[in-house]
Write a protein that holds these residues in place. Sequence first.
Motif, PDB file in Angstrom:
ATOM      1  N   GLY A 134      28.643  43.528  36.720  1.00 17.49           N
ATOM      2  CA  GLY A 134      27.670  43.314  35.651  1.00 17.49           C
ATOM      3  C   GLY A 134      27.957  42.121  34.770  1.00 17.49           C
ATOM      4  N   VAL A 135      28.877  41.260  35.184  1.00 17.36           N
ATOM      5  CA  VAL A 135      29.296  40.132  34.352  1.00 17.36           C
ATOM      6  C   VAL A 135      28.817  38.823  34.964  1.00 17.36           C
ATOM      7  CG1 VAL A 135      31.295  38.873  33.470  1.00 17.36           C
ATOM      8  CG2 VAL A 135      31.307  41.356  33.493  1.00 17.36           C
ATOM      9  N   SER A 136      28.240  37.945  34.121  1.00 14.98           N
ATOM     10  CA  SER A 136      27.790  36.641  34.606  1.00 14.98           C
ATOM     11  C   SER A 136      28.662  35.535  34.021  1.00 14.98           C
ATOM     12  CB  SER A 136      26.329  36.389  34.222  1.00 14.98           C
ATOM     13  OG  SER A 136      26.210  36.103  32.840  1.00 14.98           O
ATOM     14  N   LEU A 137      28.684  34.425  34.719  1.00 20.33           N
ATOM     15  CA  LEU A 137      29.460  33.267  34.281  1.00 20.33           C
ATOM     16  C   LEU A 137      28.985  32.777  32.922  1.00 20.33           C
ATOM     17  CD1 LEU A 137      31.580  31.091  34.943  1.00 20.33           C
ATOM     18  CD2 LEU A 137      29.779  29.830  36.135  1.00 20.33           C
ATOM     19  N   ARG A 138      27.677  32.694  32.741  1.00 21.58           N
ATOM     20  CA  ARG A 138      27.126  32.186  31.486  1.00 21.58           C
ATOM     21  C   ARG A 138      27.485  33.072  30.307  1.00 21.58           C
ATOM     22  NH1 ARG A 138      26.040  27.467  29.783  1.00 21.58           N
ATOM     23  NH2 ARG A 138      24.845  27.019  31.694  1.00 21.58           N
ATOM     24  N   GLU A 139      27.460  34.383  30.507  1.00 16.44           N
ATOM     25  CA  GLU A 139      27.820  35.287  29.415  1.00 16.44           C
ATOM     26  C   GLU A 139      29.267  35.081  28.981  1.00 16.44           C
ATOM     27  OE1 GLU A 139      25.497  39.460  29.719  1.00 16.44           O
ATOM     28  OE2 GLU A 139      26.630  38.904  31.517  1.00 16.44           O
ATOM     29  N   ILE A 140      30.143  34.915  29.947  1.00 17.24           N
ATOM     30  CA  ILE A 140      31.558  34.730  29.616  1.00 17.24           C
ATOM     31  C   ILE A 140      31.765  33.421  28.854  1.00 17.24           C
ATOM     32  CG2 ILE A 140      33.859  34.308  30.583  1.00 17.24           C
ATOM     33  CD1 ILE A 140      33.125  36.233  32.857  1.00 17.24           C
ATOM     34  N   THR A 141      31.186  32.337  29.345  1.00 19.20           N
ATOM     35  CA  THR A 141      31.395  31.048  28.683  1.00 19.20           C
ATOM     36  C   THR A 141      30.747  31.014  27.309  1.00 19.20           C
ATOM     37  OG1 THR A 141      29.483  30.135  29.892  1.00 19.20           O
ATOM     38  CG2 THR A 141      31.674  29.758  30.831  1.00 19.20           C
ATOM     39  N   ASP A 142      29.581  31.652  27.170  1.00 23.61           N
ATOM     40  CA  ASP A 142      28.946  31.712  25.849  1.00 23.61           C
ATOM     41  C   ASP A 142      29.828  32.462  24.859  1.00 23.61           C
ATOM     42  OD1 ASP A 142      26.791  30.279  26.738  1.00 23.61           O
ATOM     43  OD2 ASP A 142      25.418  31.982  26.854  1.00 23.61           O
ATOM     44  N   ARG A 143      30.377  33.593  25.302  1.00 18.69           N
ATOM     45  CA  ARG A 143      31.220  34.391  24.409  1.00 18.69           C
ATOM     46  C   ARG A 143      32.501  33.644  24.061  1.00 18.69           C
ATOM     47  NH1 ARG A 143      31.918  40.815  24.288  1.00 18.69           N
ATOM     48  NH2 ARG A 143      29.684  40.488  24.331  1.00 18.69           N
ATOM     49  N   ALA A 144      33.036  32.893  25.014  1.00 15.07           N
ATOM     50  CA  ALA A 144      34.286  32.166  24.787  1.00 15.07           C
ATOM     51  C   ALA A 144      34.070  30.835  24.070  1.00 15.07           C
ATOM     52  CB  ALA A 144      34.990  31.911  26.116  1.00 15.07           C
TER      53      ALA A 144
END
Length: 210
Positions: free
Chosen positions: A35-45
């Motif tokens: 359920g995890v996307s690359l964009r979500e991770i980079t946005d959060r980080a």
Amino acid sequence: MVTERTDQRREAGQRTRDGLLAAAQELLAQRGQEGVSLREITDRAGANVSAVSYHFGSLKALCDSAIENALERYLDAQIDEVASLGTASGVEDVAAAFAGPMMRALAVGGRDLAVMRTVARVGIDPPEGWGRLTAKFQQSRRDVVRHLSAKIPGVDEREWNFRIRCAAGLLNWLVLAPIGTELADEPPEQIERWLVPVLAGALRGSPNAG
């Protein structure tokens, strides 16, 4: 001057890498790897998508690193807790040490709880590469058995492994289930008072043992 700029770039790179790992752990804790996307991770980080390729190579490699990092932190903390026990420690003391990292995470919340939830999801659905930490899992179990076998004689290795896995499974379920959210609202002393006797029962096996 050149050395100073190199050090600054290295430190900035490490901060970016650590931020990606933290963001991945938080999202993995909520949804699991699918359920995890690359964009979500980079946005959060607060990082660029290209930073994932630079530091990890791919989204999967980042998620694997985040999972391994969470597992290793958890196991190291658990091993340290159990290692601090004295020879006079009882079953409840061992249960409290075994559950110590999880109880602290429930009490503190934030990234610590995200790490524990990542660990819990992994425990329920182990990923590829689980074997990289086999030695630490084995050490954790051996240390627990070493303390308990003196208090509860006559239990063979297979049954000890079963009891310890049941106790670990209970912790995994607790941190992911709604009751874990309710428990996190309680003071640390209450969490320990409620949880330790339940885990001690799983480790003890018989009400007359230990």
